[in-house]
Scaffold this active site. Sequence first.
Site, PDB file in Angstrom:
ATOM      1  N   CYS A  98     140.173   8.390  32.156  1.00 52.65           N
ATOM      2  CA  CYS A  98     140.883   7.104  32.222  1.00 52.65           C
ATOM      3  C   CYS A  98     141.581   6.983  33.574  1.00 52.65           C
ATOM      4  CB  CYS A  98     141.908   7.004  31.095  1.00 52.65           C
ATOM      5  SG  CYS A  98     142.957   5.534  31.234  1.00 52.65           S
ATOM      6  N   CYS A 112     145.645   6.906  32.931  1.00 53.72           N
ATOM      7  CA  CYS A 112     146.446   8.029  32.438  1.00 53.72           C
ATOM      8  C   CYS A 112     145.737   9.373  32.545  1.00 53.72           C
ATOM      9  CB  CYS A 112     146.879   7.772  30.994  1.00 53.72           C
ATOM     10  SG  CYS A 112     145.533   7.883  29.811  1.00 53.72           S
TER      11      CYS A 112
END
Length: 702
Positions: free
Chosen positions: A442, A445
């Site tokens: 991701c 994050c």
Amino acid sequence: MKAGDKTGAQAEIDRLRVEIEQHNYRYYVEDAPSVSDAEYDALMRKLQELESAHPELVTPESPTQRVGATPLAAFGAVTHAVPMLSLGNAFDEEEVRAFDKRVTDTLRSSGQLGPASQPDYFCELKLDGLAISLRYENGKLVQAATRGDGQTGEDVTANIRTIRSIPLQLKPGAPRVLEVRGEVLMNRREFERLNAAQAERGEKVFVNPRNAAAGSLRQLDPRITAQRPLRFFAYGWGEVHGLANRQTGLFDEPAPGVRQAATLPRESHSAMLDWLAELGLPINTQHNRKATGADGLLAFYARVAKLRPTLAYDIDGVVYKVDSLPAQKVLGFVARAPRFALAHKYPAEEATTALLDIEVQVGRTGAITPVARLQPVFVGGVTVTNATLHNEDEIRRKDVRIGDTVIVRRAGDVIPEVVGPVLEKRPADAAPFDMKKKYPVCPVCGSAIERPEGEAIARCTGGLFCAAQRKQTLLHAAGRKALDIEGLGEKLVDQLVERDRVKSLADIYGLTVEELAGYDRMGTKSAENVVRAIDKARTPTLGRLLFALGIRHVGETTARDVARHFGDMDAIMDAGEEQLLEVPDVGPAVAASIHRFFAEPHNRDIVEALKRQGVHPVAEAAARSGGLSGKTFVLTGTLPTLTREEATSHILAAGGKVSGSVSKKTAYVVAGADAGSKLANAQKLGVPVLDEDGLKQLLGME
Ligand code: IVH
């Protein structure tokens, strides 16, 4: 009927041909078939059998003869007896008013129009297909040609004959010669289906329905054209000779060289179209309208603009035509366009631009959506810099690559999307896009990205640890249909999450004016407003609070139904799947999702924290007595004052439900202008139909 009985066979063949063409009309023009495919096929088979027993009775107009078996070597040239002209364009109100003024002035000074009268117009959709001229002689289709340069086109008769909505034989009353002008097009949905099938077979995909229609008509093999879902609408005529005497059915032959205007059976464009419809030609009667003066034209333009995203096919504007034929004659032509007609264009829904990069967005539920970063381009009336690419499979299917020139589409208020690449412009070094390589984790994050087997969507597994998911969750909760916290928008949420000030929804309720006043773009005044809005949101309805939690598959209606059923949050949190299934309209997927949500300790913690912050939901407003509780409404067409969203929220507020399809259980259908098949269904099923006033009365709004 005895075998070999010629007159009996002829009569049966005639009867079958008429019946089959009637079914073609119902199916391809009216979109309302009255027999099943099997019944239709049986009729066709019967006709084929009779014709093979009596080959001498086969005529070119028979529905069995639509598809020729031999490919052409090339298209012949056709010189149009009456040239196929183009239209002058208008792009704004001013140009439309100028057109109307020119028309009005000319008609008044020629005495065609009284000094205080305004011209009557006929307004049509400007269909985005290709212009075709159909030549009928003694009622039989003998030739079809493309527009070409307006003087000479290509002979596409064999292909045109495969289009089922085009009659091979006109109804009785046809003149000796009738050239019908109109547009061949393809529905958007069918275009997409065709492209998917083409791609699967590794064949050429088309960039838009217009190109698909044109490509289909330019096939040298009519058997291929026959498989393409083409449609036709007539909007005009060319040469007309020897009109039928409609009383006697005989032709009154005009003197050689005399044609049209003097002998036209009708005095207006609209009456001519009615006549073409009577002869069996498809006319776009559903959307064509009469209008008076410039204001009438502009009202038509505005109405169709709203309708445009809901149409089955693409239009690029509307066309205004002076309705009176004598008035058209007075106005005449300028260069290659009539002075009596005007095309008023809409902003193009598609444009091409450079695809600069592909990035990803992380949604509320972690869904990873690839987004195209584009060279800014004006499309659908706005400047677009980003467009969705939906998901990884879509990128692969469309084979969109960074550096490509791409087609971008924005229709109505729909999110802009990348339709596909323009392959001719692909740079030699453009490599296929590899999402896993560019985004192994991701990008927000750093959590793993998962894509469950069989699902199209890849998701970030970070949950509320992921700042992107947290932001979207908060924005969802603050939204109008949830806690409705005005002022808690993107800019503020970004800062709250980035400073780690807000980890969950409950933290929102601890915010103070003092701290918020110090944030970017916030002053004391706006901080006070936000805190006041937050305070107000301490007593949401239970349904809104449940919706605000952002449980997958739980929309605002489901949330309200569940809230009404259980009455308080603790009961919902402790409900098993079975109990949840007792709520009307809650199915297994929803029940499982709610149960799973509250099985997570951190979700229960959020609800507890909300309580500690003084958030106390109030019971869902019971449906008004004698109100609309449990009654299902279906909305169709455009209402005069209420938008669809407004009508829906009034009905929901009164305890009713809104559904997309009509059934015997529907309590009312609310119909506005241009109501479609839903209205017809209501009438068929005997469901009461209301107009806007009727709805308002029922809701006690009057
Ligand atoms: S009338 C004398 N009506 O637009 C003018 N054209 O820009 C004849 N078109 O070549 C055209 N819908 O392909 C007319 N309702 C409509 C139309 C229409 C689409 C196309 C047609 C024509 C072009 C002119």
